[in-house]
Design an enzyme around this catalytic site. Sequence first.
Site, short mmCIF file in Angstrom:
data_model
loop_
_atom_site.label_atom_id
_atom_site.label_comp_id
_atom_site.label_asym_id
_atom_site.label_seq_id
_atom_site.Cartn_x
_atom_site.Cartn_y
_atom_site.Cartn_z
N HIS A 257 37.78 60.05 5.42
CA HIS A 257 38.03 61.09 6.41
C HIS A 257 38.71 62.27 5.71
CE1 HIS A 257 39.57 63.38 9.65
NE2 HIS A 257 40.81 62.92 9.57
N CYS B 144 40.38 60.47 14.72
CA CYS B 144 39.78 60.69 13.38
C CYS B 144 39.13 59.41 12.82
CB CYS B 144 40.82 61.21 12.41
SG CYS B 144 41.53 62.77 12.94
N ASN C 64 39.87 69.68 8.72
CA ASN C 64 39.79 68.33 9.28
C ASN C 64 38.99 68.39 10.57
OD1 ASN C 64 40.29 65.97 10.70
ND2 ASN C 64 42.47 65.89 10.20
O1 UT7 Z 1 43.42 63.16 10.77
C1 UT7 Z 1 44.78 62.96 10.51
C2 UT7 Z 1 45.43 64.26 10.85
N1 UT7 Z 1 46.66 64.57 10.26
C3 UT7 Z 1 46.93 64.63 8.95
O2 UT7 Z 1 46.21 64.26 8.08
C4 UT7 Z 1 48.25 65.25 8.60
C5 UT7 Z 1 48.91 64.66 7.41
N2 UT7 Z 1 50.00 65.49 7.00
C6 UT7 Z 1 49.82 66.61 6.26
O3 UT7 Z 1 48.71 66.93 5.90
C7 UT7 Z 1 51.03 67.38 5.84
O4 UT7 Z 1 52.19 66.72 6.28
C8 UT7 Z 1 51.02 68.85 6.32
C9 UT7 Z 1 49.98 69.63 5.57
C10 UT7 Z 1 50.78 68.92 7.82
C11 UT7 Z 1 52.38 69.48 6.03
O5 UT7 Z 1 52.65 69.41 4.64
P1 UT7 Z 1 54.06 68.90 4.13
O6 UT7 Z 1 54.05 69.02 2.67
O7 UT7 Z 1 54.30 67.54 4.73
O8 UT7 Z 1 55.01 69.96 4.74
P2 UT7 Z 1 56.28 69.76 5.69
O9 UT7 Z 1 55.85 69.50 7.08
O10 UT7 Z 1 57.25 68.82 5.04
O11 UT7 Z 1 56.91 71.19 5.60
C12 UT7 Z 1 57.47 71.72 4.37
C13 UT7 Z 1 57.88 73.13 4.65
C14 UT7 Z 1 58.75 73.28 5.88
O12 UT7 Z 1 59.69 74.29 5.65
P3 UT7 Z 1 61.19 73.91 5.24
O13 UT7 Z 1 61.72 73.09 6.37
O14 UT7 Z 1 61.08 73.17 3.96
O15 UT7 Z 1 61.84 75.25 5.12
C15 UT7 Z 1 57.77 73.75 6.93
O16 UT7 Z 1 58.38 74.49 7.96
O17 UT7 Z 1 56.73 73.95 4.86
C16 UT7 Z 1 56.85 74.62 6.11
N3 UT7 Z 1 55.53 74.75 6.69
C17 UT7 Z 1 54.73 75.78 6.40
N4 UT7 Z 1 54.90 76.85 5.61
C18 UT7 Z 1 53.88 77.73 5.52
C19 UT7 Z 1 54.88 73.91 7.54
N5 UT7 Z 1 53.66 74.39 7.82
C20 UT7 Z 1 53.55 75.56 7.12
C21 UT7 Z 1 52.53 76.50 7.01
N6 UT7 Z 1 52.74 77.56 6.21
N7 UT7 Z 1 51.36 76.38 7.65
#
Ligand code: UT7
Length: 333
Positions: A258, A111, A288
């Site tokens: 980005h 990225c 992204n």
């Molecule tokens: O170019 C660089 C590329 N990468 C990035 O920029 C990624 C940076 N990170 C992020 O954007 C975020 O971390 C994400 C959007 C990927 C995830 O958001 P988050 O607020 O960090 O969520 P999390 O991973 O902490 O998950 C929170 C909850 C979890 O459930 P529990 O354990 O609290 O019950 C996940 O299982 O949300 C759940 N979850 C979802 N729920 C519905 C994770 N993905 C999803 C989903 N839909 N797609």
Amino acid sequence: MTGVICGTGACVPDRILDNNEIAEFVDTSDQWIQERTGVIRRRIAVKETTSSMAAEAGRQAIEEAGIKPEEIDMILAATATPDHIFPCAACEIQEKLGAVNAVCFDLNAACSGFLFAYQTAQAYIVSGMYRTILVVGSECLSRIVNWEDRGTCILFGDGSGAAVLRAAEGRNWVSAAHSDGKGGPALLCQGPNAEESGKTGNLPGQAQPEGDGGKRPGISMDGKAVFQFAVRKVPEVVREVLDANGLTAEDIDWFILHQANKRIVESVAKRLKTDISKFPMNLQEYGNTSSASIPILLNEMNRRGMLKKGQKLMMAGFGAGLSWGAAVLEWGI
Ligand code: UT7
């Protein structure tokens, strides 16, 4: 001597995949995706390829620059998803554009790719080696996304953006870039030679492990770790570039980050104590698109007339590697 952007272009696939459609095959919802990422829809390549989109973006940039393809000295393609391992995407773009005098190679910094390629192009121009360079960021991430992983498949999209840089008199702005290989596992996609592929070699007759040889290919990510890395390192590198050029955040007209996640952009704006209105976003439309996100946004702003000659732009990229960097430029069109 410096490289000034004198043309931009972009191309995205026709096929639109919205959040509701993704919710039909993984356990997620439009509301969750929008709240946590800002993404509403993304484009997915069906007939398009990394090099076909890049060539179209490049064609537009060349047209706006008012030059002939033969005048391009170098094509630098930032991509992590080339159509072939070789020839490189840049050579395929050259062939499609008829840029017969260009030397061509790819650069993979995930990225951060466009940002790093922009810096590389500047270095060639400042050294006097080349005068006219086409820099492209192009990705078909949908081909490497694990469509069963709701933590990643909601984020990414396909597309391409391009800019033509030409040597001109002007200030040579200091930029910055960094890498941290220790953070590699936080965001990775295994290739054919990866240790985790389970392969023991390719000599004829060599026994290979049963099954698919290991982990399912595709992007794997520790989302929280990448998020925290981005919101810490992006403001840091932006400040580094501001300081090196004797500028403050107030001197910058637009911060072109980005496009990974709306919350990352908002958090960077807050940490830089700068109004969010200076941080344009289009991730809601495209997700992204990795190395393509900065040039797609730049092109959109250019074509909408948002960029005025003499304005100062700060571009910042970050992603797998881990890698991150920023560059300031003065708009020249
Ligand atoms: O170019 C660089 C590329 N990468 C990035 O920029 C990624 C940076 N990170 C992020 O954007 C975020 O971390 C994400 C959007 C990927 C995830 O958001 P988050 O607020 O960090 O969520 P999390 O991973 O902490 O998950 C929170 C909850 C979890 O459930 P529990 O354990 O609290 O019950 C996940 O299982 O949300 C759940 N979850 C979802 N729920 C519905 C994770 N993905 C999803 C989903 N839909 N797609």
